[in-house]
Design a protein around this motif. Structure first.
Motif, PDB file in Angstrom:
ATOM      1  N   LEU A  93      14.570   9.396  -4.898  1.00 53.25           N
ATOM      2  CA  LEU A  93      14.051   8.115  -4.451  1.00 53.25           C
ATOM      3  C   LEU A  93      12.649   7.968  -5.035  1.00 53.25           C
ATOM      4  CD1 LEU A  93      15.291   8.175  -0.737  1.00 53.25           C
ATOM      5  CD2 LEU A  93      16.114   6.639  -2.545  1.00 53.25           C
ATOM      6  N   TYR A  94      11.994   6.874  -4.733  1.00 54.77           N
ATOM      7  CA  TYR A  94      10.635   6.647  -5.239  1.00 54.77           C
ATOM      8  C   TYR A  94       9.664   6.506  -4.079  1.00 54.77           C
ATOM      9  CZ  TYR A  94      12.490   5.833  -9.926  1.00 54.77           C
ATOM     10  OH  TYR A  94      13.100   5.985 -11.146  1.00 54.77           O
ATOM     11  N   GLU A  95       8.516   7.129  -4.223  1.00 58.25           N
ATOM     12  CA  GLU A  95       7.450   7.000  -3.236  1.00 58.25           C
ATOM     13  C   GLU A  95       6.181   6.609  -3.963  1.00 58.25           C
ATOM     14  OE1 GLU A  95       6.177   9.176   0.884  1.00 58.25           O
ATOM     15  OE2 GLU A  95       6.661  10.478  -0.819  1.00 58.25           O
ATOM     16  N   ASN A  96       5.678   5.432  -3.632  1.00 61.73           N
ATOM     17  CA  ASN A  96       4.461   4.903  -4.274  1.00 61.73           C
ATOM     18  C   ASN A  96       4.563   4.927  -5.798  1.00 61.73           C
ATOM     19  OD1 ASN A  96       3.374   4.521  -1.703  1.00 61.73           O
ATOM     20  ND2 ASN A  96       2.432   6.545  -1.692  1.00 61.73           N
ATOM     21  N   GLY A  97       5.740   4.558  -6.294  1.00 59.64           N
ATOM     22  CA  GLY A  97       5.950   4.450  -7.726  1.00 59.64           C
ATOM     23  C   GLY A  97       6.330   5.723  -8.431  1.00 59.64           C
ATOM     24  N   LYS A  98       6.366   6.844  -7.730  1.00 58.21           N
ATOM     25  CA  LYS A  98       6.687   8.125  -8.350  1.00 58.21           C
ATOM     26  C   LYS A  98       8.050   8.622  -7.875  1.00 58.21           C
ATOM     27  CE  LYS A  98       1.823   9.475  -8.736  1.00 58.21           C
ATOM     28  NZ  LYS A  98       0.797  10.493  -8.379  1.00 58.21           N
ATOM     29  N   LYS A  99       8.814   9.160  -8.823  1.00 59.71           N
ATOM     30  CA  LYS A  99      10.139   9.667  -8.505  1.00 59.71           C
ATOM     31  C   LYS A  99      10.025  10.935  -7.660  1.00 59.71           C
ATOM     32  CE  LYS A  99      13.333   9.420 -11.651  1.00 59.71           C
ATOM     33  NZ  LYS A  99      14.164   9.678 -12.874  1.00 59.71           N
ATOM     34  N   VAL A 100      10.762  10.973  -6.549  1.00 55.93           N
ATOM     35  CA  VAL A 100      10.785  12.127  -5.655  1.00 55.93           C
ATOM     36  C   VAL A 100      12.208  12.675  -5.651  1.00 55.93           C
ATOM     37  CG1 VAL A 100      10.466  12.939  -3.291  1.00 55.93           C
ATOM     38  CG2 VAL A 100       8.957  11.157  -4.211  1.00 55.93           C
ATOM     39  N   MET A 101      12.383  13.885  -6.162  1.00 55.92           N
ATOM     40  CA  MET A 101      13.713  14.484  -6.211  1.00 55.92           C
ATOM     41  C   MET A 101      14.145  14.936  -4.813  1.00 55.92           C
ATOM     42  SD  MET A 101      14.180  13.977  -9.367  1.00 55.92           S
ATOM     43  CE  MET A 101      15.849  14.667  -9.435  1.00 55.92           C
ATOM     44  N   LEU A 102      15.444  14.842  -4.571  1.00 59.92           N
ATOM     45  CA  LEU A 102      16.021  15.252  -3.293  1.00 59.92           C
ATOM     46  C   LEU A 102      16.968  16.423  -3.557  1.00 59.92           C
ATOM     47  CD1 LEU A 102      16.834  11.718  -1.834  1.00 59.92           C
ATOM     48  CD2 LEU A 102      14.837  13.143  -1.352  1.00 59.92           C
ATOM     49  N   PRO A 103      16.469  17.648  -3.478  1.00 62.69           N
ATOM     50  CA  PRO A 103      17.307  18.808  -3.804  1.00 62.69           C
ATOM     51  C   PRO A 103      18.541  18.925  -2.921  1.00 62.69           C
ATOM     52  CG  PRO A 103      15.220  19.489  -2.785  1.00 62.69           C
ATOM     53  CD  PRO A 103      15.090  18.040  -3.122  1.00 62.69           C
ATOM     54  N   GLU A 104      18.482  18.351  -1.716  1.00 62.96           N
ATOM     55  CA  GLU A 104      19.645  18.405  -0.823  1.00 62.96           C
ATOM     56  C   GLU A 104      20.837  17.649  -1.412  1.00 62.96           C
ATOM     57  OE1 GLU A 104      16.635  17.120  -0.209  1.00 62.96           O
ATOM     58  OE2 GLU A 104      16.030  17.381   1.885  1.00 62.96           O
ATOM     59  N   ASN A 105      20.553  16.722  -2.344  1.00 67.76           N
ATOM     60  CA  ASN A 105      21.610  15.914  -2.947  1.00 67.76           C
ATOM     61  C   ASN A 105      21.863  16.272  -4.411  1.00 67.76           C
ATOM     62  OD1 ASN A 105      21.779  14.565  -0.511  1.00 67.76           O
ATOM     63  ND2 ASN A 105      20.537  12.841  -1.176  1.00 67.76           N
ATOM     64  N   ASP A 130       0.830  -1.211   0.000  1.00 73.20           N
ATOM     65  CA  ASP A 130       0.000   0.000   0.000  1.00 73.20           C
ATOM     66  C   ASP A 130       0.858   1.252   0.000  1.00 73.20           C
ATOM     67  OD1 ASP A 130      -2.508  -1.387   0.226  1.00 73.20           O
ATOM     68  OD2 ASP A 130      -2.023  -1.764   2.325  1.00 73.20           O
ATOM     69  N   TYR A 131       1.985   1.177   0.682  1.00 71.61           N
ATOM     70  CA  TYR A 131       2.889   2.322   0.755  1.00 71.61           C
ATOM     71  C   TYR A 131       4.306   1.828   0.517  1.00 71.61           C
ATOM     72  CZ  TYR A 131       5.729   6.186   2.347  1.00 71.61           C
ATOM     73  OH  TYR A 131       6.665   7.185   2.390  1.00 71.61           O
ATOM     74  N   CYS A 132       5.082   2.578  -0.257  1.00 75.55           N
ATOM     75  CA  CYS A 132       6.478   2.203  -0.474  1.00 75.55           C
ATOM     76  C   CYS A 132       7.319   3.449  -0.699  1.00 75.55           C
ATOM     77  CB  CYS A 132       6.630   1.225  -1.635  1.00 75.55           C
ATOM     78  SG  CYS A 132       5.707   1.653  -3.124  1.00 75.55           S
ATOM     79  N   TYR A 133       8.522   3.402  -0.175  1.00 73.04           N
ATOM     80  CA  TYR A 133       9.448   4.529  -0.282  1.00 73.04           C
ATOM     81  C   TYR A 133      10.861   3.992  -0.304  1.00 73.04           C
ATOM     82  CZ  TYR A 133      11.933   8.874   0.791  1.00 73.04           C
ATOM     83  OH  TYR A 133      12.774   9.959   0.748  1.00 73.04           O
ATOM     84  N   GLY A 134      11.653   4.424  -1.291  1.00 73.24           N
ATOM     85  CA  GLY A 134      13.040   4.025  -1.307  1.00 73.24           C
ATOM     86  C   GLY A 134      13.601   3.872  -2.698  1.00 73.24           C
ATOM     87  N   TYR A 135      14.584   3.014  -2.804  1.00 73.58           N
ATOM     88  CA  TYR A 135      15.210   2.705  -4.084  1.00 73.58           C
ATOM     89  C   TYR A 135      14.421   1.599  -4.784  1.00 73.58           C
ATOM     90  CZ  TYR A 135      19.461   4.635  -1.780  1.00 73.58           C
ATOM     91  OH  TYR A 135      20.371   5.405  -1.111  1.00 73.58           O
ATOM     92  N   LEU A 136      14.337   1.681  -6.105  1.00 74.45           N
ATOM     93  CA  LEU A 136      13.834   0.559  -6.872  1.00 74.45           C
ATOM     94  C   LEU A 136      14.990  -0.327  -7.310  1.00 74.45           C
ATOM     95  CD1 LEU A 136      11.076   2.172  -9.136  1.00 74.45           C
ATOM     96  CD2 LEU A 136      10.825   1.059  -6.903  1.00 74.45           C
ATOM     97  N   ASP A 137      16.006   0.279  -7.900  1.00 75.24           N
ATOM     98  CA  ASP A 137      17.105  -0.461  -8.507  1.00 75.24           C
ATOM     99  C   ASP A 137      18.251  -0.650  -7.516  1.00 75.24           C
ATOM    100  OD1 ASP A 137      18.373  -1.345 -11.240  1.00 75.24           O
ATOM    101  OD2 ASP A 137      19.884  -0.113 -10.236  1.00 75.24           O
ATOM    102  N   GLN A 138      18.837  -1.829  -7.526  1.00 80.20           N
ATOM    103  CA  GLN A 138      19.890  -2.131  -6.549  1.00 80.20           C
ATOM    104  C   GLN A 138      21.185  -1.373  -6.829  1.00 80.20           C
ATOM    105  OE1 GLN A 138      22.526  -4.852  -7.286  1.00 80.20           O
ATOM    106  NE2 GLN A 138      21.727  -5.739  -9.146  1.00 80.20           N
ATOM    107  N   ILE A 139      21.462  -1.021  -8.092  1.00 78.90           N
ATOM    108  CA  ILE A 139      22.671  -0.236  -8.373  1.00 78.90           C
ATOM    109  C   ILE A 139      22.506   1.189  -7.848  1.00 78.90           C
ATOM    110  CG2 ILE A 139      24.162   0.696 -10.174  1.00 78.90           C
ATOM    111  CD1 ILE A 139      24.512  -2.284  -9.727  1.00 78.90           C
ATOM    112  N   GLN A 140      21.328   1.773  -8.029  1.00 81.06           N
ATOM    113  CA  GLN A 140      21.067   3.104  -7.480  1.00 81.06           C
ATOM    114  C   GLN A 140      21.246   3.112  -5.963  1.00 81.06           C
ATOM    115  OE1 GLN A 140      17.070   3.834  -8.766  1.00 81.06           O
ATOM    116  NE2 GLN A 140      17.634   4.209 -10.906  1.00 81.06           N
ATOM    117  N   ALA A 141      20.965   1.981  -5.344  1.00 84.43           N
ATOM    118  CA  ALA A 141      21.027   1.898  -3.881  1.00 84.43           C
ATOM    119  C   ALA A 141      22.449   1.909  -3.349  1.00 84.43           C
ATOM    120  CB  ALA A 141      20.304   0.633  -3.402  1.00 84.43           C
TER     121      ALA A 141
END
Length: 467
Positions: A172-184, A153-164
């Motif tokens: 990162l991804y939240e519920n299937g949508k890419k979430v940009m991290l401006p701090e990085n 129902d809820y998911c947050y994190g990396y999809l791909d293991q190389i990205q991780a």
């Protein structure tokens, strides 16, 4: 229940499954069903924890989890690398029956997706009213093939293991949508991914209700490389290489956050009805195995099917159900967790599982008898397959292993498909796999090689990759 005794001696029986389709829920109400938290460390050997003998790295909270529950001393991971290990655990199938049998990058430079027809723990629990969540690394498919497609129902994190591998990712991804991290952005290191994961974990727990059970899967990336951490001051006084300080600090950070999770459960009054499981996806890398004895006394490490590559920690705590301070020496595997969780939640298990239920052991009964064998196969990936002059294939079946009772066979292969003679080890007398006794036991070798042939099915599009 029909019992089948292994000709190889003491093992655990494989339970017959029950088809899920149309199966009614069990008798428990939503409030009676336990909450379930499954914590998966990444590349952490069983020897990295104090409760498994670690002397240099401090893990007081995970050690306390073991004291308050059950610690398994003969547990095996799903594979020796992350992606197949995750599928084996989430689906209750060993790697002779999984779709993912090694790490692999598609032409799109992402993980191949686990087929949507595979039934996961999350889908089973969701079908009886569980709120399901994943925070951390998925590793079983890229965009459009994330955990939201497999029962979460809820998911947050990396999809791909190389990205991780990047602890300061640009997104990162939240519920299937890419979430940009401006701090990085632009290579900045402002948001450490593990800290973001713990924040999302706490938010999920804050929303927990006593009348709605939850399943929270936490495949955190610590202590996988890159071995970086904002603060390794806990080990600043040690005369160690910086990478070793970072590795130890990463594990201690994970330990502190496990403590935070347990404290939050207690504060919300959820601790008495929550099953907490802690494990790892595969053995540690060789440098840490040598420096910290991360894989205990076992031979091998990540990417090998010797004990050091596939032995892992398994701890389960469930107040009122699991007797504190218990230790089980029974042989268990990652694919046992799905049927075990099904029994804990009082729901029917799918048919055709390779795993057995540990629920009886959790509740003070013997393990479920005997099963004829445990099986692994591992495909190695050639990351340089498309480079000029490279003649080796994109991947190949590097090794297979089978354990039955005290016997374990390991059989390696070359990139052209030729197999080396099987190695045989008597784990009851040689737990570190130092002496190959194949020549003295040809009948046992023949029987284990026959198991290797029947334990695998051609159900893996990328393994081997034939295009």
């Amino acid at each position: 229940m029909h019992k089948k005794r292994s000709i190889f001696g003491c093992g655990i029986m494989l339970l017959a499954g029950v088809c899920l389709a149309g199966a009614p829920a069990g008798k428990k109400t939503a409030e009676q069903r336990p909450n379930i938290i499954l914590i998966l460390a990444d590349d952490m050997g069983y020897g990295d924890l104090g409760c498994y003998g670690q002397q240099m790295i401090r893990t007081p909270n995970i050690d306390a989890l073991a004291r308050n529950g059950m610690r398994f001393t003969a547990h095996y991971t799903g594979s020796t690398v992350c992606a197949p290990s995750r599928e084996a655990m989430l689906t209750g199938k060993h790697t002779g029956h999984t779709a993912i049998r090694g790490n692999f990058l598609t032409d799109e430079k992402e993980d191949p997706p686990m087929p949507s027809g595979k039934v996961t723990i999350a889908e089973l629990l969701k079908s009886v009213g569980y709120r399901t969540g994943l925070v951390g690394k998925w590793g079983l498919g890229g965009e459009r093939h994330g955990p939201e497609k497999q029962g979460f129902d809820y998911c947050y994190g990396y999809l791909d293991q190389i990205q991780a591998h990047n602890y300061y990712p640009p997104f990162l991804y939240e519920n299937g949508k890419k979430v940009m991290l401006p701090e990085n952005a632009d290579g900045k290191e402002g948001a450490y991914s593990h800290r973001l994961f713990v924040e999302k974990t706490m938010q999920f727990l804050d929303n927990a209700r006593k009348d709605e059970p939850f399943f929270l899967y936490l495949p955190y990336t610590i202590p996988h490389g890159k071995h970086v951490i904002p603060d390794n001051s806990a080990y600043a006084d040690k005369d160690w290489p910086e990478q070793m300080k970072n590795y130890a600090a990463m594990i201690s950070l994970l330990d502190a956050d496990v403590g935070r999770i347990l404290q939050t459960l207690k504060e919300k009054g959820l601790d008495k009805n929550t099953l907490v499981i802690f494990t790892s996806d595969n053995g540690a890398n060789p440098g840490f195995g040598k420096f910290f004895k991360s894989n205990g006394a076992s031979r091998g490490q990540k990417t090998s099917l010797y004990e050091g590559g596939i032995r892992g920690p398994l701890i389960a705590s469930w107040p009122g159900k699991i007797q504190p301070g218990t230790v089980s020496s029974g042989v268990t595997a990652a694919w046992d967790l799905l049927p075990s969780i099904c029994d804990a939640a009082d729901i029917k298990k799918p048919a055709g599982l390779d795993g057995i239920s540990l629920y009886g052991a959790w509740t003070g009964k013997p393990l479920a008898g005997e099963r004829p064998y445990l099986y692994w196969e591992y495909y190695t990936y050639n990351y340089n397959w498309d480079k000029p002059g490279v003649t080796l294939p994109r991947n190949w079946l590097e090794s297979r292993a089978v354990r039955s009772g005290k016997w374990k066979a390991v059989k390696k292969s070359t990139p052209d498909g030729k197999s080396a003679p099987a190695e045989l080890y008597d784990l009851s007398a040689d737990a570190s796999e130092t002496t190959d006794v194949a020549a003295a036991n040809p009948t046992v070798v023949k029987q284990l090689e026959a198991i290797m042939k029947k334990a695998t099915i051609a159900d893996a599009s990328y393994f081997p990759y034939k295009k």
